[in-house]
Scaffold this motif. Structure first.
Motif, mmCIF file in Angstrom:
data_model
loop_
_atom_site.group_PDB
_atom_site.id
_atom_site.type_symbol
_atom_site.label_atom_id
_atom_site.label_comp_id
_atom_site.label_asym_id
_atom_site.label_seq_id
_atom_site.Cartn_x
_atom_site.Cartn_y
_atom_site.Cartn_z
ATOM 1 N N ALA A 192 71.001 17.108 21.688
ATOM 2 C CA ALA A 192 71.536 17.027 20.361
ATOM 3 C C ALA A 192 73.127 17.761 20.496
ATOM 4 C CB ALA A 192 70.941 17.548 19.483
ATOM 5 N N ASP A 193 73.964 16.802 19.756
ATOM 6 C CA ASP A 193 75.463 17.582 19.566
ATOM 7 C C ASP A 193 75.765 17.626 18.249
ATOM 8 O OD1 ASP A 193 77.833 18.377 20.144
ATOM 9 O OD2 ASP A 193 78.711 16.478 21.020
ATOM 10 N N GLY A 194 76.063 18.594 17.603
ATOM 11 C CA GLY A 194 76.167 18.608 16.071
ATOM 12 C C GLY A 194 75.014 19.430 15.361
ATOM 13 N N ASP A 195 75.127 19.444 14.321
ATOM 14 C CA ASP A 195 74.230 19.974 13.375
ATOM 15 C C ASP A 195 72.913 19.104 13.141
ATOM 16 O OD1 ASP A 195 75.243 22.558 13.565
ATOM 17 O OD2 ASP A 195 76.557 22.116 11.910
ATOM 18 N N GLY A 196 71.779 19.425 13.429
ATOM 19 C CA GLY A 196 70.675 18.659 12.697
ATOM 20 C C GLY A 196 69.959 19.579 11.582
ATOM 21 N N SER A 197 69.305 18.711 10.835
ATOM 22 C CA SER A 197 68.623 19.594 9.477
ATOM 23 C C SER A 197 67.414 19.207 9.414
ATOM 24 C CB SER A 197 69.671 18.775 8.218
ATOM 25 O OG SER A 197 69.382 17.697 8.050
ATOM 26 N N LYS A 198 66.681 18.233 9.951
ATOM 27 C CA LYS A 198 65.273 17.850 9.702
ATOM 28 C C LYS A 198 64.294 18.420 10.891
ATOM 29 C CE LYS A 198 67.007 13.793 7.493
ATOM 30 N NZ LYS A 198 67.325 12.604 7.652
ATOM 31 N N SER A 199 63.181 18.596 10.745
ATOM 32 C CA SER A 199 62.069 18.685 11.760
ATOM 33 C C SER A 199 61.545 17.247 12.197
ATOM 34 C CB SER A 199 61.151 19.873 11.387
ATOM 35 O OG SER A 199 60.432 19.110 10.267
ATOM 36 N N LEU A 200 60.792 17.127 13.037
ATOM 37 C CA LEU A 200 60.346 15.781 13.423
ATOM 38 C C LEU A 200 59.902 15.111 12.300
ATOM 39 C CD1 LEU A 200 58.991 16.015 16.893
ATOM 40 C CD2 LEU A 200 60.800 15.215 16.363
ATOM 41 N N LEU A 201 59.838 13.884 11.921
ATOM 42 C CA LEU A 201 59.242 13.117 10.746
ATOM 43 C C LEU A 201 58.059 12.573 11.417
ATOM 44 C CD1 LEU A 201 62.408 11.197 9.828
ATOM 45 C CD2 LEU A 201 61.853 13.247 8.693
ATOM 46 N N PRO A 202 56.982 12.349 10.312
ATOM 47 C CA PRO A 202 55.588 11.958 10.757
ATOM 48 C C PRO A 202 55.660 10.637 11.569
ATOM 49 C CG PRO A 202 55.673 12.473 8.579
ATOM 50 C CD PRO A 202 57.027 12.889 8.873
ATOM 51 N N ASP A 203 56.676 9.657 11.361
ATOM 52 C CA ASP A 203 56.785 8.629 11.999
ATOM 53 C C ASP A 203 57.584 8.703 13.614
ATOM 54 O OD1 ASP A 203 55.787 6.971 10.036
ATOM 55 O OD2 ASP A 203 57.685 6.139 9.301
ATOM 56 N N ASP A 204 57.865 9.873 13.787
ATOM 57 C CA ASP A 204 58.444 10.203 15.063
ATOM 58 C C ASP A 204 57.272 10.745 16.351
ATOM 59 O OD1 ASP A 204 61.084 9.571 14.353
ATOM 60 O OD2 ASP A 204 61.466 11.756 13.790
ATOM 61 N N GLY A 205 56.148 10.727 15.594
ATOM 62 C CA GLY A 205 55.191 11.070 16.485
ATOM 63 C C GLY A 205 54.873 9.926 17.471
ATOM 64 N N ILE A 206 55.166 8.594 17.186
ATOM 65 C CA ILE A 206 54.830 7.765 18.180
ATOM 66 C C ILE A 206 56.028 7.724 19.136
ATOM 67 C CG2 ILE A 206 55.185 5.026 18.302
ATOM 68 C CD1 ILE A 206 54.163 4.792 15.390
ATOM 69 N N SER A 207 57.454 8.020 18.954
ATOM 70 C CA SER A 207 58.143 8.240 20.055
ATOM 71 C C SER A 207 57.536 9.656 20.889
ATOM 72 C CB SER A 207 59.571 8.611 19.106
ATOM 73 O OG SER A 207 60.011 7.455 18.727
ATOM 74 N N SER A 208 57.298 10.402 20.215
ATOM 75 C CA SER A 208 56.804 11.550 21.002
ATOM 76 C C SER A 208 55.711 11.169 22.101
ATOM 77 C CB SER A 208 56.499 12.726 20.275
ATOM 78 O OG SER A 208 57.490 13.111 19.359
ATOM 79 N N ALA A 209 54.678 10.421 21.456
ATOM 80 C CA ALA A 209 53.669 10.006 22.256
ATOM 81 C C ALA A 209 54.001 8.822 23.432
ATOM 82 C CB ALA A 209 52.534 9.151 21.397
ATOM 83 N N LEU A 210 54.985 8.141 23.159
ATOM 84 C CA LEU A 210 55.415 7.385 24.167
ATOM 85 C C LEU A 210 56.036 8.067 25.288
ATOM 86 C CD1 LEU A 210 57.231 4.165 22.326
ATOM 87 C CD2 LEU A 210 55.638 4.136 24.196
ATOM 88 N N LEU A 211 57.069 8.876 25.019
ATOM 89 C CA LEU A 211 57.554 10.083 25.920
ATOM 90 C C LEU A 211 56.405 10.433 27.057
ATOM 91 C CD1 LEU A 211 60.334 11.604 23.944
ATOM 92 C CD2 LEU A 211 60.801 10.012 25.961
#
Length: 122
Positions: free
Chosen positions: A75-94
């Motif tokens: 990541a570059d810059g500032d983030g403000s959110k933890s993983l969103l529930p829908d992002d579990g699919i992306s994590s599972a794919l990885l």
């Protein structure tokens, strides 16, 4: 491990498409087969989406050769959110497609993702 390419960019659809094409070229350069190349392109895209959904405006993607390809997306810059529930699919794919997936977090916020694809039969 031999560094191949490192790119920093703002999140933008055209640049993400360019990075996806670049990923395919790098996978070909290191000798990955078509299936692993397609899986790597999916993993790069999903990693970028995870960081984008975490509120970051930009990322740095680094490719290295190490018995295949090693990818690190920071990541570059500032983030403000933890993983969103829908992002579990992306994590599972990885986790299903790549080897040695590591997701670095700081204060419960995703900061970097790294993974590898190894050449077969060599």
């Amino acid at each position: 491990m031999k560094d191949i390419l490192s790119l920093g960019f703002q999140f933008d659809r055209e640049l993400m498409t360019t990075l996806r094409l670049t990923t395919g070229g790098i996978c070909s350069f290191v000798g990955l087969d078509m299936e692993d190349t397609e899986d790597c392109k999916v993993c790069v895209t999903e990693s970028l989406l995870l960081l984008m959904h975490s509120g970051y405006p930009a990322a740095r993607v680094s490719f290295s050769e190490d018995e295949g390809v090693y990818v690190r997306i920071e990541a570059d810059g500032d983030g403000s959110k933890s993983l969103l529930p829908d992002d579990g699919i992306s994590s599972a794919l990885l986790g299903a497609l790549a080897r040695d997936v590591n997701m670095e977090k700081e204060d419960d916020c995703l900061k970097a993702i790294e993974f590898r694809f190894v050449r077969h039969g060599r």
